[in-house]
Design an enzyme around this catalytic site. Structure first.
Site, PDB file in Angstrom:
ATOM      1  CD  GLU A  34      -3.048  -0.820   0.282  1.00 18.67           C
ATOM      2  OE1 GLU A  34      -3.375  -0.346  -1.278  1.00 18.67           O
ATOM      3  OE2 GLU A  34      -3.740  -1.616   0.426  1.00 18.67           O
ATOM      4  CG  HIS A  35      -0.405   4.817   0.315  1.00 20.31           C
ATOM      5  ND1 HIS A  35      -0.696   6.648   0.125  1.00 20.31           N
ATOM      6  CD2 HIS A  35      -1.576   4.736   0.528  1.00 20.31           C
ATOM      7  CE1 HIS A  35      -1.294   6.169   0.199  1.00 20.31           C
ATOM      8  NE2 HIS A  35      -1.695   5.530   0.825  1.00 20.31           N
ATOM      9  CB  THR A  36       4.760   0.288  -2.747  1.00 17.35           C
ATOM     10  OG1 THR A  36       3.578  -0.340  -2.847  1.00 17.35           O
ATOM     11  CG2 THR A  36       4.900   0.128  -1.068  1.00 17.35           C
ATOM     12  CG  LEU A 128     -13.819  -2.061  -2.548  1.00 17.69           C
ATOM     13  CD1 LEU A 128     -15.375  -3.416  -2.483  1.00 17.69           C
ATOM     14  CD2 LEU A 128     -12.525  -3.385  -2.081  1.00 17.69           C
ATOM     15  CB  SER A 130     -15.850   2.735  -7.234  1.00 13.45           C
ATOM     16  OG  SER A 130     -16.156   3.551  -7.658  1.00 13.45           O
ATOM     17  CG  ASP A 175      -6.479   2.257  -7.753  1.00 13.17           C
ATOM     18  OD1 ASP A 175      -6.167   1.289  -7.067  1.00 13.17           O
ATOM     19  OD2 ASP A 175      -6.715   3.097  -7.217  1.00 13.17           O
TER      20      ASP A 175
END
Ligand code: GLA
Length: 385
Positions: A34-36, A128, A130, A175
């Site tokens: 995460e945030h990597t 998630l 969207s 994402d």
């Protein structure tokens, strides 16, 4: 995802004619990392069985018209007027993609306009993706009808550009990569610096495991607030450490980081460096010992986001703690943070007990009731019919 007939009839109802075809793009959960992504690091997400669907037909003029099942509004703009300044609101996702395709080399002076109707069952604001689901469904649709022949890596950048410049959220490529590259029952191990990716089977079914999503209903927006602050801290940390990006450092550099950086920046950097290592460890452990051995890594990732990166909220912490106590093997918040969803890797038979425990804990804490559902790793964006 609503059934295809209802989406086709939605298109007909708005535009008075038939769609040429349907394309879809999935939301995602990030298993870890995460945030990597905007630090050129490693991520390990998968596409989920919740999708945005775009029904689209070309026009014989230069107009773009977009409609959706979630509003009555039809947004219209000419291709000649398309720019980050001329689109806003929900239509920034599909129209931003049309604009971004032009920025990445499509000759928008030579293409036809379109009518598009969008439906989605990816919950909005749940962390998630969207928005990436809509962007990626639109990107594959326009790539096909405009005969662009862009490869998926370019379409990932197209979605990110729409998000950064049109929507205004300074996000990375996590994402869109998950939404475009995902495959059934597998996660995407992605190096955000080289863009090399590997699809790795998850094996949840064979191990009797499920991934439970706990949507806390705490909404967040990455175009405003803490996301950009965290990104700025990472850039400061890299600059002060004398590297182009935090990817150039590893956990071995942490003692030096502690002596060079202020206390808060040091903790931000520590999250990124340890999280990159956890992604690598997750891929290794998954291969060597299977998904049942991943719990401790998920837990450590959550602790790092809560304590070092400070992007969790009380509802996410409660969801994670309660899920674990009720039998989840590991749990963490997923996505950008400040709200959204937690994920809990849970033995199939314990799903009802975990759901009940989390629901009870939220009631006791006076929090809004969360939404909970199991997700499966699904195929990436593409044509449906
Ligand atoms: C959001 C962003 C991604 C990524 C995650 C955090 O989902 O859109 O690019 O930075 O947050 O891992």
């Amino acid at each position: 995802m609503s059934d295809q007939q209802s989406i086709l009839s939605g298109f007909r109802g708005r535009f008075g004619r038939d769609a040429d075809a349907l394309w879809s793009g999935p939301g995602r959960v990030n298993l870890i990392g995460e945030h990597t992504d905007y630090n050129d690091g490693f991520v390990f997400p998968f596409a989920i069985n919740r999708r945005a669907v775009v029904a689209l037909a070309l026009r014989d003029d230069r107009m773009l018209r977009v409609a959706s099942s979630f509003t009555e509004e039809i947004v219209e703009i000419s291709l000649d007027d398309l720019s980050p300044e001329t689109v806003s609101g929900w239509s920034a996702y599909p129209l931003g993609v049309a604009w971004a395709l032009g920025q990445k080399g499509a000759d928008l002076a030579a293409v036809a306009g379109f009518d598009a109707y969008i439906d989605s069952d990816v919950p909005i604001g749940a962390g998630l993706s969207s928005s990436a689901a809509i962007e990626c469904a639109t990107a594959v649709a326009l790539d096909e009808v405009w005969n662009l022949g862009f490869d998926k890596q370019v379409l990932v950048r197209v979605g990110q550009l729409a998000e950064n410049k049109v929507v205004g959220a300074p996000t990375g490529i996590l994402d869109q990569s998950a939404s475009l590259l995902g495959q059934t029952d597998a996660a995407v191990f992605l190096d955000c610096r080289s863009f090399e990716s590997e699809v790795i089977p998850l094996g949840f079914d064979a191990a009797g495991l499920e991934l439970l999503v706990i949507d806390t209903k705490v909404s967040h927006a990455h175009a405003t607030g803490g996301y950009a602050d965290r990104r700025a801290s990472c850039e400061t940390g890299a600059r002060l450490m004398g590297v182009a990006s935090l990817r150039d450092l590893t956990v071995a550099d942490l003692p030096r980081a502690e002596s060079v950086l202020d206390e808060e920046t040091h903790r931000r950097v520590r999250h990124i460096l340890t999280e990159n290592q956890r992604v690598l460890d997750t891929v290794r452990v998954l291969r060597e010992d299977g998904p049942g051995a991943l719990g401790a890594l998920l837990d450590a990732s959550h602790a790092s986001m809560r304590d070092d990166f400070e992007i969790s909220v009380a509802e996410l912490d409660l969801a994670v703690e309660t899920a674990r106590t009720a039998g989840a093997l590991g749990a963490r918040m997923t996505g950008g943070g400040f709200g959204g969803s937690a994920i809990a890797l849970t033995p199939h038979a314990l799903i009802p007990a975990v759901q009940q425990a989390v629901a009870d804990a939220f009631t006791a804490a006076g929090f809004t009731a969360p939404d909970m559902f199991v997700v499966r790793a699904a195929a990436g964006a593409g044509r449906l019919s």
